[in-house]
Design an enzyme around this catalytic site. Structure first.
Site, mmCIF file in Angstrom:
data_model
loop_
_atom_site.group_PDB
_atom_site.id
_atom_site.type_symbol
_atom_site.label_atom_id
_atom_site.label_comp_id
_atom_site.label_asym_id
_atom_site.label_seq_id
_atom_site.Cartn_x
_atom_site.Cartn_y
_atom_site.Cartn_z
ATOM 1 C CG PHE A 87 72.794 66.146 68.009
ATOM 2 C CD1 PHE A 87 73.070 65.903 67.036
ATOM 3 C CD2 PHE A 87 71.422 67.389 68.934
ATOM 4 C CE1 PHE A 87 72.576 66.145 66.175
ATOM 5 C CE2 PHE A 87 70.953 67.617 67.334
ATOM 6 C CZ PHE A 87 71.006 67.077 65.693
ATOM 7 C CE1 TYR A 88 71.841 68.762 72.489
ATOM 8 C CE2 TYR A 88 73.375 70.211 74.612
ATOM 9 C CZ TYR A 88 72.030 70.138 73.715
ATOM 10 O OH TYR A 88 71.036 69.418 74.730
ATOM 11 C CB SER A 89 78.683 72.475 67.566
ATOM 12 O OG SER A 89 78.234 73.336 67.928
ATOM 13 C CB ALA A 90 78.866 67.409 64.786
#
Length: 375
Positions: A87-90
């Site tokens: 999820f971090y920075s997609a």
């Protein structure tokens, strides 16, 4: 030889010779714990990487060139535990951090986690913990990481829409396929975690070895049930947000505190602000920074195997390293904890429903003479 090694040239440590196989031995101050009853040894500090990836995701994110000095410094400080999430920075976070790690470290000396659950793309099934998404997500993460396995593959939250049996069987299959060494979980009610452990016990599936939860001076609900339950079940506890998303630094003008709406949602009530003031008061009495005091409060808890550190600078990471050696006394702990009042757990099911809290008065040497109370 795995994909992680096939995609890089021999001698990949290059100019960063200080981060060779002996790097971790140089950090005499770093401490290590077993993660629960597993055989996995992790550094007491874990590098959190939510702030690394792409500025297209959040304005306070560091790109690859900005992230490298922080990652390198953490490694040189003795860290072997790295926390990621798709999820971090997609997805860009996994790619950026692992690009740096391939230049700076040896894969077999690292414990790398990543998490799944939140959607990072399109489609009705691009999210949650269905068997389909679990398999799609692990393949996506390993592709971005350029690795053929992750050490701990974690559920980012508890998915109430997918049967626990479906999710945990899929994670067990991923372990059996060698795509993950262990599984873990994060941010849920204790009864939900008990349900996960029960279904794993009944079916002989790989059980979570790590519970990653939010814990700090301003949010202590997990001390009631989850942390004692994990200790009883032999599950390691790793803690994120030790500074309450920046609140406990007492720097309310930081870019993070001005742009991260989660900070306002979780920590804008009167009790949280009073807690931050008390942390600063204790810090001033000891000649420390508020960050050091807040982190020392976490690290003083024997139940915590590892504390995540999401540092923006090397100095911020040094604060956490120094906190390993700080012991708070009884009066300091009371001054920090007197403000705390119960609140709703912070998880996906309580988002936007938090109730404002109010603090108790100070005591002892932290109380002004005109309002001092008996100790």
């Amino acid at each position: 030889m795995g994909l992680f090694w096939r995609l890089i040239a021999p001698g990949f440590t290059g100019r960063h010779t200080a981060l060779s196989s002996t790097a971790f031995k140089k950090a005499d101050t770093m401490q290590f714990n077993r993660l629960g009853r597993s055989g996995l040894n992790v550094s007491r500090l874990c590098l959190g990487t939510m702030n690394m990836g792409s500025k297209d995701w959040k304005p306070w994110i560091f790109d690859e060139s900005e992230s490298e000095p922080i990652i390198g410094h953490a490694l040189n400080s003795g860290v072997n535990f790295i926390d990621l999430a798709d999820f971090y920075s997609a997805g860009a976070g996994e790619e950026v951090v692992c690009n740096v790690l391939r230049r700076l470290a040896k894969r077999d000396e690292l414990i790398i986690t990543t998490k799944l659950g939140y959607p990072i793309g399109g489609g009705a099934n691009n999210g949650g913990h269905s068997r389909k998404h679990v398999f799609d997500a692990i393949d996506g993460s390993l592709t971005r990481m350029k690795s053929d396995y992750v050490d701990v593959y974690m559920l980012h939250y508890f998915d109430t829409r997918t049967p626990v049996e479906e999710t945990m069987e899929a994670l067990n299959d991923i372990v059996r396929l060698g795509k993950a060494r262990y599984v873990g979980v994060s941010t849920m009610y204790t009864w939900q975690f008990a349900k996960i452990l029960s279904v794993c016990d009944r079916n002989g599936w790989a059980k979570p070895i790590n519970m990653q939860l939010q814990l700090n001076c301003a949010y202590r609900e997990e001390e009631r049930e989850m942390i004692p339950f994990c200790a009883d079940q032999g599950v390691g506890v790793s803690v994120f947000s030790p500074l309450a998303r920046g609140l406990l630094t007492n720097d309310l003008n930081s870019v993070r505190n001005k742009t991260d709406f989660f900070t306002a949602e979780m920590y804008s009530d009167p009790a949280s602000l009073e807690i931050a003031t008390s942390v600063a008061r204790v810090a001033a009495s000891r000649g420390l920074t508020p960050s050091q005091v807040a982190q020392a409060w976490i690290l003083q808890k024997s139940e915590v195997a590892s504390m995540l550190v999401g540092a923006d600078t090397q100095d911020q990471f040094n604060s956490a390293v120094s906190a390993l050696t700080i012991t708070l006394d009884e009066e300091e702990i009371f001054e920090i904890e007197r403000n705390y009042t119960p609140c709703a757990p912070i998880n996906d099911e309580t988002a936007g429903k938090r109730t404002p809290r109010f603090a108790r008065p100070p005591m002892g040497r932290f109380a002004p003479a005109d309002i001092a109370v008996a100790g």
